[in-house]
Design a protein around this motif. Structure first.
Motif, PDB file in Angstrom:
ATOM      1  N   ALA A  37       0.803  -1.226   0.000  1.00 29.57           N
ATOM      2  CA  ALA A  37       0.000   0.000   0.000  1.00 29.57           C
ATOM      3  C   ALA A  37       0.834   1.274   0.000  1.00 29.57           C
ATOM      4  CB  ALA A  37      -0.937   0.000   1.211  1.00 29.57           C
ATOM      5  N   SER A  38       2.164   1.157  -0.065  1.00 32.74           N
ATOM      6  CA  SER A  38       3.032   2.334   0.051  1.00 32.74           C
ATOM      7  C   SER A  38       3.804   2.585  -1.248  1.00 32.74           C
ATOM      8  CB  SER A  38       4.040   2.154   1.192  1.00 32.74           C
ATOM      9  OG  SER A  38       3.387   1.966   2.423  1.00 32.74           O
ATOM     10  N   LEU A  39       4.061   3.865  -1.494  1.00 32.17           N
ATOM     11  CA  LEU A  39       4.981   4.242  -2.565  1.00 32.17           C
ATOM     12  C   LEU A  39       6.391   4.193  -1.992  1.00 32.17           C
ATOM     13  CD1 LEU A  39       3.189   7.274  -4.261  1.00 32.17           C
ATOM     14  CD2 LEU A  39       3.605   5.031  -5.283  1.00 32.17           C
ATOM     15  N   LYS A  40       7.061   3.076  -2.175  1.00 30.47           N
ATOM     16  CA  LYS A  40       8.404   2.903  -1.604  1.00 30.47           C
ATOM     17  C   LYS A  40       9.425   3.579  -2.504  1.00 30.47           C
ATOM     18  CE  LYS A  40       9.920  -1.118   0.154  1.00 30.47           C
ATOM     19  NZ  LYS A  40      10.653  -2.413   0.289  1.00 30.47           N
ATOM     20  N   LEU A  41      10.007   4.664  -1.998  1.00 25.25           N
ATOM     21  CA  LEU A  41      10.970   5.442  -2.774  1.00 25.25           C
ATOM     22  C   LEU A  41      12.317   5.559  -2.070  1.00 25.25           C
ATOM     23  CD1 LEU A  41       8.403   8.103  -3.936  1.00 25.25           C
ATOM     24  CD2 LEU A  41       9.825   6.763  -5.498  1.00 25.25           C
ATOM     25  N   ILE A  42      12.562   4.696  -1.106  1.00 27.53           N
ATOM     26  CA  ILE A  42      13.861   4.681  -0.435  1.00 27.53           C
ATOM     27  C   ILE A  42      14.880   4.033  -1.373  1.00 27.53           C
ATOM     28  CG2 ILE A  42      15.163   3.702   1.494  1.00 27.53           C
ATOM     29  CD1 ILE A  42      12.676   4.051   3.211  1.00 27.53           C
ATOM     30  N   ALA A  43      15.965   4.739  -1.654  1.00 31.06           N
ATOM     31  CA  ALA A  43      16.910   4.299  -2.677  1.00 31.06           C
ATOM     32  C   ALA A  43      17.622   3.005  -2.312  1.00 31.06           C
ATOM     33  CB  ALA A  43      17.939   5.406  -2.935  1.00 31.06           C
ATOM     34  N   GLN A 461      -4.724   8.710  -4.711  1.00 31.05           N
ATOM     35  CA  GLN A 461      -4.096   8.707  -6.027  1.00 31.05           C
ATOM     36  C   GLN A 461      -2.992   7.652  -6.106  1.00 31.05           C
ATOM     37  OE1 GLN A 461      -3.772  13.326  -5.939  1.00 31.05           O
ATOM     38  NE2 GLN A 461      -3.605  12.767  -8.097  1.00 31.05           N
ATOM     39  N   SER A 462      -2.256   7.493  -5.019  1.00 30.08           N
ATOM     40  CA  SER A 462      -1.204   6.471  -4.981  1.00 30.08           C
ATOM     41  C   SER A 462      -1.805   5.084  -5.131  1.00 30.08           C
ATOM     42  CB  SER A 462      -0.419   6.556  -3.671  1.00 30.08           C
ATOM     43  OG  SER A 462       0.237   7.788  -3.539  1.00 30.08           O
ATOM     44  N   ALA A 463      -2.899   4.847  -4.411  1.00 31.02           N
ATOM     45  CA  ALA A 463      -3.537   3.536  -4.441  1.00 31.02           C
ATOM     46  C   ALA A 463      -3.961   3.141  -5.846  1.00 31.02           C
ATOM     47  CB  ALA A 463      -4.730   3.523  -3.494  1.00 31.02           C
ATOM     48  N   GLU A 464      -4.392   4.118  -6.632  1.00 27.33           N
ATOM     49  CA  GLU A 464      -4.815   3.815  -7.997  1.00 27.33           C
ATOM     50  C   GLU A 464      -3.642   3.310  -8.827  1.00 27.33           C
ATOM     51  OE1 GLU A 464      -6.521   7.449  -9.377  1.00 27.33           O
ATOM     52  OE2 GLU A 464      -8.338   7.273  -8.129  1.00 27.33           O
ATOM     53  N   MET A 465      -2.480   3.907  -8.646  1.00 27.83           N
ATOM     54  CA  MET A 465      -1.294   3.432  -9.363  1.00 27.83           C
ATOM     55  C   MET A 465      -0.833   2.084  -8.834  1.00 27.83           C
ATOM     56  SD  MET A 465       1.240   6.642 -10.094  1.00 27.83           S
ATOM     57  CE  MET A 465       1.386   7.114  -8.363  1.00 27.83           C
ATOM     58  N   LEU A 466      -0.794   1.952  -7.521  1.00 23.88           N
ATOM     59  CA  LEU A 466      -0.311   0.717  -6.914  1.00 23.88           C
ATOM     60  C   LEU A 466      -1.187  -0.472  -7.275  1.00 23.88           C
ATOM     61  CD1 LEU A 466       0.601   2.205  -3.415  1.00 23.88           C
ATOM     62  CD2 LEU A 466       2.226   1.375  -5.134  1.00 23.88           C
ATOM     63  N   ASP A 467      -2.487  -0.248  -7.374  1.00 15.80           N
ATOM     64  CA  ASP A 467      -3.392  -1.334  -7.743  1.00 15.80           C
ATOM     65  C   ASP A 467      -3.108  -1.852  -9.154  1.00 15.80           C
ATOM     66  OD1 ASP A 467      -4.619  -1.227  -5.310  1.00 15.80           O
ATOM     67  OD2 ASP A 467      -6.366  -0.066  -5.998  1.00 15.80           O
ATOM     68  N   LYS A 468      -2.615  -0.977 -10.026  1.00 21.53           N
ATOM     69  CA  LYS A 468      -2.287  -1.389 -11.390  1.00 21.53           C
ATOM     70  C   LYS A 468      -0.979  -2.160 -11.459  1.00 21.53           C
ATOM     71  CE  LYS A 468      -4.658   2.589 -13.478  1.00 21.53           C
ATOM     72  NZ  LYS A 468      -4.467   3.843 -14.259  1.00 21.53           N
ATOM     73  N   HIS A 469      -0.161  -2.021 -10.422  1.00 20.48           N
ATOM     74  CA  HIS A 469       1.147  -2.680 -10.384  1.00 20.48           C
ATOM     75  C   HIS A 469       1.307  -3.386  -9.038  1.00 20.48           C
ATOM     76  CE1 HIS A 469       2.315  -0.581 -14.049  1.00 20.48           C
ATOM     77  NE2 HIS A 469       1.857   0.536 -13.507  1.00 20.48           N
ATOM     78  N   PRO A 470       0.592  -4.472  -8.826  1.00 20.85           N
ATOM     79  CA  PRO A 470       0.600  -5.130  -7.515  1.00 20.85           C
ATOM     80  C   PRO A 470       1.966  -5.706  -7.158  1.00 20.85           C
ATOM     81  CG  PRO A 470      -0.522  -6.489  -9.146  1.00 20.85           C
ATOM     82  CD  PRO A 470      -0.284  -5.160  -9.792  1.00 20.85           C
ATOM     83  N   LEU A 471       2.247  -5.699  -5.871  1.00 22.72           N
ATOM     84  CA  LEU A 471       3.484  -6.285  -5.353  1.00 22.72           C
ATOM     85  C   LEU A 471       3.282  -7.774  -5.155  1.00 22.72           C
ATOM     86  CD1 LEU A 471       6.331  -6.080  -4.145  1.00 22.72           C
ATOM     87  CD2 LEU A 471       5.259  -5.475  -1.954  1.00 22.72           C
ATOM     88  N   TYR A 472       4.194  -8.573  -5.712  1.00 20.84           N
ATOM     89  CA  TYR A 472       4.072 -10.021  -5.695  1.00 20.84           C
ATOM     90  C   TYR A 472       2.680 -10.431  -6.218  1.00 20.84           C
ATOM     91  CZ  TYR A 472       8.205  -9.554  -2.754  1.00 20.84           C
ATOM     92  OH  TYR A 472       9.449  -9.194  -2.260  1.00 20.84           O
TER      93      TYR A 472
END
Length: 478
Positions: A37-43, A461-472
């Motif tokens: 559910a998070s936008l993980k942007l930690i390098a 807005q983040s959730a909409e993007m994340l739902d299109k690109h699910p993790l695992y």
């Protein structure tokens, strides 16, 4: 591996864990949900494959194996020898290195092992030879005191923390800043870029035994041929810490003079971050330095984590595929998209852009410290970390910057359009955040006020993007 097989394996594993300590099983489930559910942007973070993750959960965890391949201090290590040999083989082939050492538990372990290996090769070995003895056990107490003083009084030149270097590159509070007579090089105050002429001048003046190249928060590439020239001119060993950009080297994004392996005497790295493997470290070296590095245990390390070495082997094998090369190129392309997204919205970037996987945003233009910005973004589901900028007036704790990295979201399938949207969301949060005050009403570098409704808007807005690109994708826990 099918989705149903992966789902079944993890569901059953969590049932076994829950039978002993259900709170750990619950926390594990929640961690997956939070990461999804998070936008993980930690390098420095990424997502390892199910194969890598599963490899760590085996009975190799139960084995002690101090020593080296074929020369252990414990019996029954034949299977550990196989695992370590395979991991080292993949590492050598992946990076085109003469020698690979995969035992370090982390990046700092890799750097400490490398430092002491270089000291052993450059100082201890010649010193013992001049003394006419083979090892330190044969030294008199007086000679040992002299050798110890010599080992602890060598010079190291590394990139300063605020310019983008790492704690282990000679930062005073870190052990690297205590074990060496250290000095630091920075970046051009106007451009934020490495000034090789200034670096060369400092190296000639300081004359380090070790010149450290590499970075934790420098958003540009390095010319390692030039770094080697400088090291040779002053008689230094060139050590490169490529922990952050190892995936870009493995994926053939960094080639020629931007690839450190052909130029450095010793290269250290982590196996996670942009390489997308398990949390751990490794070292590459020329044959000249191999015998010293091979003494990592007992010199610095204890028992290697055999289950993690096995996972490193799997990750290195994954990185030797054309698919990984495509991924690595996308990581770099996405970083450019993110940087362009910030610049078109009027944000200020250190060095004015990026050509690796890192984007460093100076948040002082928003009237915020890095800590305030980091916290406000987290409230909106954007996971980042605060970071110093060159000549940072707020120091290393509060900072004036936020460091972004593209490896993790690239693993989820994000591309140009998504990263442009990410830039828009970040600017939305920061533009609607104000610096706060402490209980006495005085300005505070830590507190902040996020505008009403901003966190909910950005999270949606983040959730909409994340739902299109699910993790695992396909992993369903029963």
């Amino acid at each position: 591996m099918t989705d149903s097989l992966i789902s079944s394996a993890y569901s059953q594993a969590l049932e076994v864990i829950a039978s002993v300590e259900p709170r750990i099983a619950d926390a594990t489930r929640k961690e997956l949900a939070d990461q999804r559910a998070s936008l993980k942007l930690i390098a420095s973070e990424n997502y390892a494959s199910p194969a890598v993750l599963m490899t760590m959960g085996t009975w190799f965890s139960d084995k002690y194996a101090e020593g080296t391949i074929g020369h252990r201090f414990y019996a029954g290590c034949q299977n550990v020898d196989t695992v370590e040999s395979i991991a080292a083989e993949h590492a050598r082939e992946l990076f085109g290195a003469e020698y690979a050492y995969v035992q370090p538990h982390s990046g700092i372990d890799a750097n400490l092992t490398a430092y002491w290996s270089i000291l052993a090769h450059r100082v201890e070995g010649p010193w013992l030879s001049d003394a006419g003895v083979k090892n330190m056990n044969d030294l008199s107490e007086a000679d040992w005191e002299k050798l110890r003083a010599s080992l602890g009084n060598q010079r190291l030149l590394g990139m300063s923390l605020d310019a983008g270097g790492h704690l282990t590159h000679g930062f005073r509070p870190n052990i690297s800043g205590k074990m060496f007579h250290q000095n630091q090089y920075g970046t051009d105050p106007e451009t934020g870029l490495l000034d090789y002429d200034a670096l060369r001048a400092k190296a000639k003046e300081f004359k380090p035994l070790i010149l450290v190249a590499g970075y934790s928060a420098y958003p540009r590439r390095i010319n390692f041929a030039t770094m080697r020239e400088i090291a040779d001119e002053v008689g230094a060993t060139l050590m490169v810490d490529m922990a952050h950009f190892a995936g870009l080297v493995a994926g053939k994004v960094f080639t020629g003079e931007e690839n450190p392996v052909p130029y450095a005497h010793v290269v250290t790295s982590t196996s996670h971050k942009s390489l997308r493997g398990p949390r751990g470290g490794f070292i590459l070296a020329t044959e000249e330095y191999a015998p010293s590095v091979d003494r990592g245990c007992p010199m610095v390390l204890g028992g290697p984590l055999s289950h993690v070495m096995a996972a490193k082997a799997v990750a290195f094998a994954e990185a030797r595929t054309p698919e990984f090369q495509g991924y690595a190129q996308q990581v770099a392309d996405n970083a450019k998209s993110l940087a362009e997204g910030f610049l078109t919205r009027g944000a200020k970037l250190v060095t004015g852009g990026t050509d690796n996987h890192i984007v460093l945003l100076d948040v002082s233009s928003f009237g915020l410290t890095g800590r305030q910005a980091e916290s406000a973004l987290l409230d909106a589901g954007v996971v980042t970390n605060r970071n110093s900028v060159p000549s940072d007036p707020n120091g290393a704790w509060y900072t004036s910057g936020i460091r972004f990295g593209t490896p993790a979201l690239t693993s989820r399938g994000f591309g140009h359009d998504e990263f442009d949207t990410v830039a828009d969301l970040v600017v939305d949060v920061l533009s609607n955040t104000e610096a706060g005050t402490n209980k006495a009403g005085a300005p505070s570098k830590a507190t902040y006020v996020l505008g009403d409704g901003v966190a909910d808007r950005v999270t949606k807005q983040s959730a909409e993007m994340l739902d299109k690109h699910p993790l695992y994708p396909g992993l369903v826990l029963s």
